[in-house]
Design an enzyme around this catalytic site. Structure first.
Site, short mmCIF file in Angstrom:
data_model
loop_
_atom_site.label_atom_id
_atom_site.label_comp_id
_atom_site.label_asym_id
_atom_site.label_seq_id
_atom_site.Cartn_x
_atom_site.Cartn_y
_atom_site.Cartn_z
N ASN A 167 0.83 -1.20 0.00
CA ASN A 167 0.00 0.00 0.00
C ASN A 167 0.86 1.25 0.00
OD1 ASN A 167 -2.11 -1.77 0.16
ND2 ASN A 167 -2.40 -1.55 2.36
N THR A 176 -4.69 -8.97 0.32
CA THR A 176 -4.07 -8.84 -0.99
C THR A 176 -4.57 -9.94 -1.93
OG1 THR A 176 -1.98 -8.74 -2.24
CG2 THR A 176 -2.00 -10.13 -0.25
N SER A 177 -4.70 -9.57 -3.19
CA SER A 177 -5.16 -10.55 -4.19
C SER A 177 -4.00 -11.40 -4.67
CB SER A 177 -5.78 -9.81 -5.39
OG SER A 177 -4.80 -8.92 -5.93
N HIS A 205 5.90 -0.47 -2.60
CA HIS A 205 5.42 0.30 -3.76
C HIS A 205 5.45 1.80 -3.53
CE1 HIS A 205 3.09 -3.53 -5.15
NE2 HIS A 205 4.37 -3.58 -5.42
N ALA A 265 -9.98 -7.71 7.41
CA ALA A 265 -8.83 -7.43 8.28
C ALA A 265 -9.29 -6.79 9.58
CB ALA A 265 -7.87 -6.49 7.54
N CYS A 272 11.62 14.18 -7.64
CA CYS A 272 11.97 14.83 -8.91
C CYS A 272 11.98 13.77 -10.02
CB CYS A 272 13.36 15.47 -8.79
SG CYS A 272 13.97 16.10 -10.36
N CYS A 323 10.33 20.54 -9.46
CA CYS A 323 11.43 20.36 -8.51
C CYS A 323 12.09 21.72 -8.27
CB CYS A 323 12.45 19.38 -9.11
SG CYS A 323 14.00 19.29 -8.18
P1 OAD Z 1 -6.18 -5.71 -4.85
O1 OAD Z 1 -7.22 -4.69 -5.08
O2 OAD Z 1 -5.60 -6.48 -5.99
O3 OAD Z 1 -6.76 -6.84 -3.85
C1 OAD Z 1 -7.40 -6.44 -2.67
C2 OAD Z 1 -7.65 -7.70 -1.86
O4 OAD Z 1 -8.20 -7.31 -0.61
C3 OAD Z 1 -8.64 -8.64 -2.52
O5 OAD Z 1 -8.15 -9.98 -2.45
C4 OAD Z 1 -9.91 -8.49 -1.66
O6 OAD Z 1 -10.63 -9.73 -1.57
C5 OAD Z 1 -9.30 -8.15 -0.32
N1 OAD Z 1 -10.16 -7.36 0.57
C6 OAD Z 1 -11.16 -6.52 0.24
N2 OAD Z 1 -11.69 -5.97 1.37
C7 OAD Z 1 -10.97 -6.47 2.43
C8 OAD Z 1 -11.01 -6.30 3.84
N3 OAD Z 1 -11.91 -5.48 4.42
N4 OAD Z 1 -10.13 -6.97 4.60
C9 OAD Z 1 -9.22 -7.80 4.03
N5 OAD Z 1 -9.12 -8.01 2.69
C10 OAD Z 1 -10.00 -7.36 1.91
O7 OAD Z 1 -5.04 -5.01 -4.01
P2 OAD Z 1 -3.57 -5.54 -3.80
O8 OAD Z 1 -3.54 -7.02 -3.65
O9 OAD Z 1 -2.99 -4.73 -2.71
O10 OAD Z 1 0.59 -2.32 -7.35
O11 OAD Z 1 -2.84 -5.13 -5.16
C11 OAD Z 1 -1.44 -5.38 -5.23
C12 OAD Z 1 -0.87 -4.37 -6.14
O12 OAD Z 1 -1.58 -4.37 -7.39
C13 OAD Z 1 -0.97 -2.94 -5.64
O13 OAD Z 1 0.01 -2.62 -4.71
C14 OAD Z 1 -0.78 -2.18 -6.92
C15 OAD Z 1 -1.71 -2.98 -7.80
O14 OAD Z 1 -1.35 -2.95 -9.12
C16 OAD Z 1 1.21 -1.17 -7.81
O15 OAD Z 1 0.63 -0.10 -7.82
C17 OAD Z 1 2.60 -1.36 -8.28
#
Ligand code: OAD
Length: 254
Positions: free
Chosen positions: A109, A196-197, A126, A240, A134, A155
């Site tokens: 995050n 996280t997904s 990230h 969570a 800059c 900058c």
């Molecule tokens: P995602 O949006 O891909 O996944 C969010 C996850 O959180 C899913 O598996 C949901 O089921 C779960 N979720 C939703 N609500 C929740 C809750 N209340 N408690 C617990 N889990 C819950 O987000 P990320 O996995 O963080 O990368 O995505 C990873 C990366 O993909 C990000 O950091 C970003 C994105 O592209 C960059 O920006 C480089």
């Protein structure tokens, strides 16, 4: 018994491992901030941004093509994050720091909410949208003047455009943070994967590397869909904000 209580009751073995653990690693994703009102990446963008996808805005190419558009998306997200508050999930992880000998907290995050919840050390894989840097020299700034006309600030040293201090698609992750996250995953006794997904590498592999090295992995997510299963991997189905406070209260020896 609530669904969260049932999830905890079904994870007794993993909780005992967590209670006895010396080295714990945690990876958080956008899901832990959902209960703070911050949309996840897999949530569709809304309002003015409904016609865009995050993947189309969070890239060096998008910034080169239309820096003002990309900067205004991040300015909207900074305002959202600044007015959001950490939730009980963030607070539970901050509490966990005092309950285990060695905690490595890794986040995908960019919202800074885990630090605002009181965690003293967070590995930001990230970056963080509350910082900018800059676009030419890379110097990082915590504060800058936002031009009134919506233009992108420059900058102060070389007058190049500032850009958000985040990792965009196609960019490398900060090497030191990634190296430390990888080391934690390969040496921990317990690995918590929260919200996280597990779709974006290299962060997505961390929980499974930990399981391969013999750690107990606890996956906290309202949906088990798309999450790996297998030896040492325990699904705790729930949010969570519901699961983490219950989990950490089981450890609260003090
Ligand atoms: P995602 O949006 O891909 O996944 C969010 C996850 O959180 C899913 O598996 C949901 O089921 C779960 N979720 C939703 N609500 C929740 C809750 N209340 N408690 C617990 N889990 C819950 O987000 P990320 O996995 O963080 O990368 O995505 C990873 C990366 O993909 C990000 O950091 C970003 C994105 O592209 C960059 O920006 C480089």
């Amino acid at each position: 018994m609530s669904a969260a209580d049932e999830a905890i009751a079904g994870a007794e073995v993993a909780i005992e491992r967590l209670r006895a653990a010396r080295r714990v690693a945690v990876l958080t994703g956008a899901g832990i901030s959902a209960e703070s009102g911050i949309p996840t990446f897999r949530d569709a963008l809304t309002g003015l941004w409904a016609r865009y996808r995050a993947e189309d805005l969070a890239t060096p190419e998008a910034f080169a093509r239309d820096p003002r558009l990309v900067w205004s998306w991040y300015r909207m997200r900074r305002a959202m994050v600044s007015s959001a508050a950490p939730n009980p999930g963030h607070a539970a992880l901050a509490r966990l720091e005092a309950l285990v000998p060695h905690l490595t907290l890794i986040t995908q995050n960019v919202d800074g909410l885990q630090q605002r919840a009181g965690s003293s050390r967070v590995l930001e894989l990230h970056g963080n949208i509350l910082r900018a840097r800059c676009s030419r020299e890379g110097a990082v700034v915590d504060a800058w003047e936002e031009p009134d006309d919506g233009e992108v600030p420059h900058c102060v040293d070389c007058d190049s455009l500032l850009r958000p201090d985040v990792v965009w698609f196609g960019e490398a992750l900060p090497a030191a943070a990634l190296e430390e996250a990888w080391a934690a995953a390969t040496t921990c006794d317990v690995f918590l994967s929260v919200g996280t997904s597990n779709l974006v590498e290299p962060a997505a592999s961390l929980p499974w590397v930990a399981a391969r090295e013999g750690a107990s992995v606890m996956v906290i997510n309202p949906t088990a869909a798309g999450q790996r299963t297998g030896d040492g991997i325990h699904q705790l189905v729930g949010t969570a904000g519901e699961i983490l406070p219950r989990l950490v209260s089981r450890l609260d020896r003090i």
